[in-house]
Design a protein around this motif. Structure first.
Motif, PDB file in Angstrom:
ATOM      1  N   ASP A   1     -21.281  15.186  15.256  1.00 41.20           N
ATOM      2  CA  ASP A   1     -22.077  15.069  14.044  1.00 41.20           C
ATOM      3  C   ASP A   1     -23.408  14.405  14.396  1.00 41.20           C
ATOM      4  OD1 ASP A   1     -21.574  12.331  14.364  1.00 41.20           O
ATOM      5  OD2 ASP A   1     -19.937  12.330  12.912  1.00 41.20           O
ATOM      6  N   SER A   2     -24.156  13.992  13.398  1.00 41.49           N
ATOM      7  CA  SER A   2     -25.490  13.437  13.635  1.00 41.49           C
ATOM      8  C   SER A   2     -25.498  11.909  13.738  1.00 41.49           C
ATOM      9  CB  SER A   2     -26.432  13.869  12.505  1.00 41.49           C
ATOM     10  OG  SER A   2     -25.934  13.411  11.247  1.00 41.49           O
ATOM     11  N   GLY A   3     -24.330  11.280  13.732  1.00 39.99           N
ATOM     12  CA  GLY A   3     -24.263   9.819  13.763  1.00 39.99           C
ATOM     13  C   GLY A   3     -24.294   9.263  15.172  1.00 39.99           C
ATOM     14  N   ASN A   4     -24.004   7.955  15.266  1.00 41.26           N
ATOM     15  CA  ASN A   4     -23.939   7.308  16.576  1.00 41.26           C
ATOM     16  C   ASN A   4     -22.825   6.271  16.569  1.00 41.26           C
ATOM     17  OD1 ASN A   4     -25.956   5.480  14.967  1.00 41.26           O
ATOM     18  ND2 ASN A   4     -25.337   4.232  16.714  1.00 41.26           N
ATOM     19  N   ASP A   5     -22.424   5.831  17.733  1.00 42.82           N
ATOM     20  CA  ASP A   5     -21.340   4.862  17.860  1.00 42.82           C
ATOM     21  C   ASP A   5     -21.889   3.447  18.006  1.00 42.82           C
ATOM     22  OD1 ASP A   5     -19.103   6.554  17.619  1.00 42.82           O
ATOM     23  OD2 ASP A   5     -19.452   7.305  19.657  1.00 42.82           O
ATOM     24  N   TRP A   6     -21.035   2.452  17.664  1.00 39.88           N
ATOM     25  CA  TRP A   6     -21.484   1.062  17.630  1.00 39.88           C
ATOM     26  C   TRP A   6     -20.316   0.105  17.815  1.00 39.88           C
ATOM     27  CZ3 TRP A   6     -18.837  -1.414  13.822  1.00 39.88           C
ATOM     28  CH2 TRP A   6     -18.359  -0.623  12.761  1.00 39.88           C
ATOM     29  N   VAL A   7     -20.655  -1.124  18.186  1.00 41.31           N
ATOM     30  CA  VAL A   7     -19.694  -2.230  18.294  1.00 41.31           C
ATOM     31  C   VAL A   7     -20.301  -3.450  17.619  1.00 41.31           C
ATOM     32  CG1 VAL A   7     -18.543  -3.838  19.865  1.00 41.31           C
ATOM     33  CG2 VAL A   7     -18.663  -1.431  20.456  1.00 41.31           C
ATOM     34  N   LEU A   8     -19.480  -4.161  16.838  1.00 42.47           N
ATOM     35  CA  LEU A   8     -19.894  -5.409  16.208  1.00 42.47           C
ATOM     36  C   LEU A   8     -19.249  -6.574  16.946  1.00 42.47           C
ATOM     37  CD1 LEU A   8     -21.248  -7.035  13.921  1.00 42.47           C
ATOM     38  CD2 LEU A   8     -19.144  -6.692  12.583  1.00 42.47           C
ATOM     39  N   LEU A   9     -20.063  -7.505  17.418  1.00 37.84           N
ATOM     40  CA  LEU A   9     -19.585  -8.667  18.164  1.00 37.84           C
ATOM     41  C   LEU A   9     -19.851  -9.953  17.394  1.00 37.84           C
ATOM     42  CD1 LEU A   9     -21.061  -7.834  21.688  1.00 37.84           C
ATOM     43  CD2 LEU A   9     -18.709  -7.463  20.942  1.00 37.84           C
ATOM     44  N   ARG A  10     -18.889 -10.864  17.431  1.00 38.30           N
ATOM     45  CA  ARG A  10     -19.134 -12.228  16.985  1.00 38.30           C
ATOM     46  C   ARG A  10     -19.385 -13.072  18.227  1.00 38.30           C
ATOM     47  NH1 ARG A  10     -14.240 -14.626  14.378  1.00 38.30           N
ATOM     48  NH2 ARG A  10     -13.723 -15.200  16.525  1.00 38.30           N
TER      49      ARG A  10
ATOM     50  N   LEU B   1     -24.189  -3.682  18.845  1.00 40.53           N
ATOM     51  CA  LEU B   1     -24.652  -2.736  19.862  1.00 40.53           C
ATOM     52  C   LEU B   1     -24.516  -1.333  19.297  1.00 40.53           C
ATOM     53  CD1 LEU B   1     -25.279  -1.757  22.830  1.00 40.53           C
ATOM     54  CD2 LEU B   1     -22.790  -1.831  23.190  1.00 40.53           C
ATOM     55  N   ASP B   2     -25.598  -0.596  19.260  1.00 35.33           N
ATOM     56  CA  ASP B   2     -25.577   0.817  18.885  1.00 35.33           C
ATOM     57  C   ASP B   2     -25.860   1.657  20.117  1.00 35.33           C
ATOM     58  OD1 ASP B   2     -25.627   1.476  15.719  1.00 35.33           O
ATOM     59  OD2 ASP B   2     -26.463  -0.514  16.093  1.00 35.33           O
ATOM     60  N   VAL B   3     -25.026   2.677  20.356  1.00 37.05           N
ATOM     61  CA  VAL B   3     -25.272   3.618  21.448  1.00 37.05           C
ATOM     62  C   VAL B   3     -25.531   4.982  20.834  1.00 37.05           C
ATOM     63  CG1 VAL B   3     -23.931   2.326  23.138  1.00 37.05           C
ATOM     64  CG2 VAL B   3     -22.794   4.093  21.785  1.00 37.05           C
ATOM     65  N   TYR B   4     -26.405   5.753  21.462  1.00 30.79           N
ATOM     66  CA  TYR B   4     -26.855   7.027  20.909  1.00 30.79           C
ATOM     67  C   TYR B   4     -26.625   8.140  21.921  1.00 30.79           C
ATOM     68  CZ  TYR B   4     -29.332   3.737  17.876  1.00 30.79           C
ATOM     69  OH  TYR B   4     -29.656   2.705  17.026  1.00 30.79           O
ATOM     70  N   PRO B   5     -25.912   9.195  21.544  1.00 29.99           N
ATOM     71  CA  PRO B   5     -25.131   9.262  20.311  1.00 29.99           C
ATOM     72  C   PRO B   5     -23.718   8.718  20.495  1.00 29.99           C
ATOM     73  CG  PRO B   5     -25.113  11.387  21.392  1.00 29.99           C
ATOM     74  CD  PRO B   5     -25.978  10.497  22.249  1.00 29.99           C
ATOM     75  N   ASP B   6     -23.234   8.715  21.716  1.00 28.89           N
ATOM     76  CA  ASP B   6     -21.865   8.302  22.011  1.00 28.89           C
ATOM     77  C   ASP B   6     -21.785   7.973  23.496  1.00 28.89           C
ATOM     78  OD1 ASP B   6     -21.726  10.741  23.452  1.00 28.89           O
ATOM     79  OD2 ASP B   6     -20.934  11.809  21.723  1.00 28.89           O
ATOM     80  N   GLY B   7     -20.572   7.805  24.024  1.00 33.61           N
ATOM     81  CA  GLY B   7     -20.417   7.598  25.463  1.00 33.61           C
ATOM     82  C   GLY B   7     -19.709   6.308  25.798  1.00 33.61           C
ATOM     83  N   GLY B   8     -19.940   5.853  27.028  1.00 35.46           N
ATOM     84  CA  GLY B   8     -19.212   4.693  27.522  1.00 35.46           C
ATOM     85  C   GLY B   8     -20.108   3.666  28.173  1.00 35.46           C
ATOM     86  N   MET B   9     -19.673   2.409  28.100  1.00 37.02           N
ATOM     87  CA  MET B   9     -20.396   1.305  28.721  1.00 37.02           C
ATOM     88  C   MET B   9     -19.376   0.371  29.346  1.00 37.02           C
ATOM     89  SD  MET B   9     -23.375  -1.090  27.068  1.00 37.02           S
ATOM     90  CE  MET B   9     -24.340   0.392  26.776  1.00 37.02           C
TER      91      MET B   9
END
Length: 371
Positions: free
Chosen positions: A225-234, A304-312
């Motif tokens: 789709d047209s979105g992107n993946d993300w992670v929320l960290l405290r 952290l936003d990654v565009y559009p997806d993948g691995g880190m």
């Protein structure tokens, strides 16, 4: 594990990957105690016989012919508050223990097994029935910070893995007060949420040390789709992030094309509270990227936003705790120490807890962070 409790998404504090160690076991005749904390899932190969019988990927004791129990002591790689334990008897069918219990202690320094034998142990899982070839999950109701756990099996048998899931709580005396990795799991950082964890969990991003293989990072499914993946960290505490390290090591055909970082101070539900730390920036595969950050706004959370997806593989956020952040580190740690460890820290009775956020820290605690 089907219908796994929510706490299984928290880090396994005992894992060898985080520095955990099985310090002692009274018996390991059939299979070594070190297998208990291997990060990978247990495996079984048929007809793999050694001098003592079938080789098991777990800890297995001999059959008891006298009353008693078998025990193993684990030093947590990252001390913290335990939310649940999994006593996994995978592939142990006719030789699993009928019951198990778990105790925990909080101690200073690096005691030997002999010294730990005289520590004050607290039951965090009372004697409970186990099923064979099953990941037996148990909630833990405790708000103390533990450094070691002791698994007791009644009376003998085999356990493939012991998972000790919980919230890391860093010892502020071991942290540099000037600049530290504010996101690090070992310092108390936590991955709260993410858009996708199809291949691996986002908590891997903030694990200690470099990733040895791609599977030790965070990787999402392919987006259609047209979105992107993300992670929320405290973050471990409130601080100003000055250097970001985005590590795509091992991710070659599946690294994100771009990434950005945003921060906020407390109000994560308010879109207007978020500010840019790193604008959308191109990434390269299999590369450790380091970006100096010029802002001076403190943050408690980072996205952290990654565009559009993948691995880190890893995300490091080096920065300076604020004065409120320094106080939080000390108070959060001290409030969760078991009474006997608090006495050892102060050399006296610990006094009332929790520490009041509006009052000065006790003199004995105020200078704990290394400058």
């Amino acid at each position: 594990m089907t219908d796994a409790p929510a706490w299984t998404a928290l880090p396994d504090l005992a894992s060898r990957r985080l520095g955990g160690a099985v310090l002692w076991a009274n018996d390991e005749f059939f299979a070594e105690r070190e297998n208990l904390i291997k990060p990978e899932a247990p495996r079984f190969d048929t007809y793999t016989f050694g001098h003592k019988g079938q080789v098991y990927d777990g800890w297995e004791t001999r059959r008891r012919r006298e009353p008693g129990v078998d025990q193993a002591v684990v030093r947590l790689g990252v001390p913290g508050v335990v939310r649940g334990v999994v006593v996994d008897t995978a592939f142990f069918t006719g030789n699993y223990p009928p019951e198990a219990s778990v105790e925990a202690c909080g101690v200073e320094g690096y005691p030997s097994p002999e010294e730990l034998a005289s520590a004050q142990w607290h039951t965090i899982l009372s004697r409970s029935a186990l099923r064979g070839d099953h990941a037996n999950a148990f909630d833990v109701d405790s708000d103390r910070r533990w450094t070691h756990v002791r698994l007791t099996i009644h009376p003998d048998g085999g356990v493939a893995r012991l998972r000790v899931h919980g919230d890391p709580v860093a010892d502020p005396r071991l942290l540099p007060g000037a600049v530290l990795d504010l996101a690090a799991l070992a310092n108390g950082g936590q991955a709260l949420d993410c858009s996708n964890m199809f291949y691996s969990r986002p908590s891997n991003l903030i694990a200690p040390g470099p990733a040895a293989v791609m599977g030790e990072g965070w990787e999402t499914a392919r987006r259609r789709d047209s979105g992107n993946d993300w992670v929320l960290l405290r973050l471990a505490t409130e601080g100003v992030v000055r250097l970001a390290e985005l590590d795509t090591s091992h991710f070659k055909g599946n690294a994100p094309g771009w990434a950005s970082l945003s921060g906020c101070l407390g109000a994560i539900e308010d879109p207007d509270a978020w500010f840019t730390l790193l604008p959308r920036t191109r990434l390269q595969p299999d590369t450790v990227h380091r970006f100096p950050l010029s802002g001076d706004r403190p943050a408690t959370h980072v996205r952290l936003d990654v565009y559009p997806d993948g691995g880190m593989a890893r995300l490091r956020l080096h920065g300076r705790p604020t004065e409120d952040g320094r106080r939080h580190l000390i108070g959060h740690w001290f409030n969760q120490l078991p009474a006997e460890q608090a006495r050892a820290v102060l050399g006296a009775e610990p006094g009332p807890r929790p520490l009041d956020a509006d009052q000065p820290l006790p003199e004995a605690l105020a200078g704990l962070l290394i400058d």
